[in-house]
Design a protein around this motif. Structure first.
Motif, PDB file in Angstrom:
ATOM      1  N   UNK A  90      39.736  25.932  39.704  1.00 31.00           N
ATOM      2  CA  UNK A  90      39.254  27.211  39.208  1.00 31.00           C
ATOM      3  C   UNK A  90      39.893  27.264  37.933  1.00 31.00           C
ATOM      4  N   UNK A  91      39.195  27.302  36.789  1.00 35.55           N
ATOM      5  CA  UNK A  91      39.441  27.339  35.377  1.00 35.55           C
ATOM      6  C   UNK A  91      39.366  28.612  35.034  1.00 35.55           C
ATOM      7  N   UNK A  92      40.324  28.848  33.843  1.00 37.19           N
ATOM      8  CA  UNK A  92      40.555  30.256  33.243  1.00 37.19           C
ATOM      9  C   UNK A  92      41.729  31.163  33.861  1.00 37.19           C
ATOM     10  N   UNK A  96      45.065  38.633  35.958  1.00 35.27           N
ATOM     11  CA  UNK A  96      44.276  39.043  37.001  1.00 35.27           C
ATOM     12  C   UNK A  96      44.061  38.026  38.077  1.00 35.27           C
ATOM     13  N   UNK A  97      43.592  36.958  37.680  1.00 37.59           N
ATOM     14  CA  UNK A  97      43.446  35.946  38.715  1.00 37.59           C
ATOM     15  C   UNK A  97      44.593  35.871  39.734  1.00 37.59           C
ATOM     16  N   UNK A  98      45.643  35.758  39.356  1.00 37.02           N
ATOM     17  CA  UNK A  98      47.061  35.820  40.215  1.00 37.02           C
ATOM     18  C   UNK A  98      47.357  36.876  40.883  1.00 37.02           C
ATOM     19  N   UNK A 110      39.084  29.227  52.633  1.00 37.43           N
ATOM     20  CA  UNK A 110      39.274  27.867  52.309  1.00 37.43           C
ATOM     21  C   UNK A 110      39.354  27.886  50.766  1.00 37.43           C
ATOM     22  N   UNK A 111      39.811  26.966  50.090  1.00 41.35           N
ATOM     23  CA  UNK A 111      40.112  27.000  48.665  1.00 41.35           C
ATOM     24  C   UNK A 111      38.799  27.197  48.043  1.00 41.35           C
ATOM     25  N   UNK A 112      37.690  26.960  48.244  1.00 38.49           N
ATOM     26  CA  UNK A 112      36.359  27.671  47.482  1.00 38.49           C
ATOM     27  C   UNK A 112      36.258  29.127  47.626  1.00 38.49           C
ATOM     28  N   UNK A 113      36.563  29.430  48.805  1.00 35.65           N
ATOM     29  CA  UNK A 113      36.401  31.187  48.926  1.00 35.65           C
ATOM     30  C   UNK A 113      37.507  31.803  48.168  1.00 35.65           C
ATOM     31  N   UNK A 117      36.619  34.296  45.201  1.00 34.51           N
ATOM     32  CA  UNK A 117      37.138  35.855  45.131  1.00 34.51           C
ATOM     33  C   UNK A 117      38.143  36.018  44.063  1.00 34.51           C
ATOM     34  N   UNK A 118      38.769  35.035  43.330  1.00 33.15           N
ATOM     35  CA  UNK A 118      39.623  35.354  42.374  1.00 33.15           C
ATOM     36  C   UNK A 118      38.643  35.337  41.113  1.00 33.15           C
ATOM     37  N   UNK A 119      37.486  34.590  40.905  1.00 39.66           N
ATOM     38  CA  UNK A 119      36.487  34.716  39.983  1.00 39.66           C
ATOM     39  C   UNK A 119      35.791  35.953  39.855  1.00 39.66           C
TER      40      UNK A 119
END
Length: 141
Positions: A90-92, A96-98, A110-113, A117-119
């Motif tokens: 995940x870039x960026x 807020x992501x944290x 999963x890592x993708x999920x 959700x963070x994006x």
């Protein structure tokens, strides 16, 4: 139940600074085992070793999510190359992501999920505020 491992990587000291700020707001619980790798100016032999060790250390069987400040930049590329198993990237990297990551259950997603959700949360947090023009001041003569 194993949780998704998380590694943050960013230029300068951005990864550890953002992680420290997020822990200051939401506490240790949701981010306690997140590892931050500060890349300084970019890829070095030391960075390669630290990335490999961090990615291996957080992989507990549920996969790894690497959150990088800039996709394709040398710290991110180093992490991808040094990983034993390819991480979801995940870039960026942002505050807020944290904050969103701290609220998610890494044992059921999963890592993708987690990344998606963070994006979604980061997109909602982006804003441009343009102030209204100030009312004209009345002058007295």
């Amino acid at each position: 139940m194993p949780e998704v491992g998380i590694v943050l990587v960013g230029h300068g000291r951005s990864a550890s600074a953002l992680l420290e700020a997020a822990r200051g707001v939401c506490g240790e619980s949701g981010l306690a085992d997140v590892v931050a790798i500060d890349a300084g100016r970019g890829e070095t032999d030391d960075l390669k070793k630290r990335m490999r060790a961090a990615l291996d250390a957080v992989d507990r069987g549920a996969g790894v999510l690497m959150i990088a400040d800039a996709y394709g930049a040398s710290p991110c590329s180093c992490g991808i190359r040094e990983a034993t198993a390819p991480p979801v990237v995940l870039s960026g990297l942002s505050f807020n992501i944290l904050l969103k990551l701290a609220s998610l259950d890494r044992s059921t997603l999963s890592p993708e999920e987690l990344a998606r959700a963070c994006v979604d949360s980061a997109r909602r947090a982006l804003a441009v505020h343009v102030p209204s023009p100030a009312p004209a001041k009345e002058t007295t003569a």
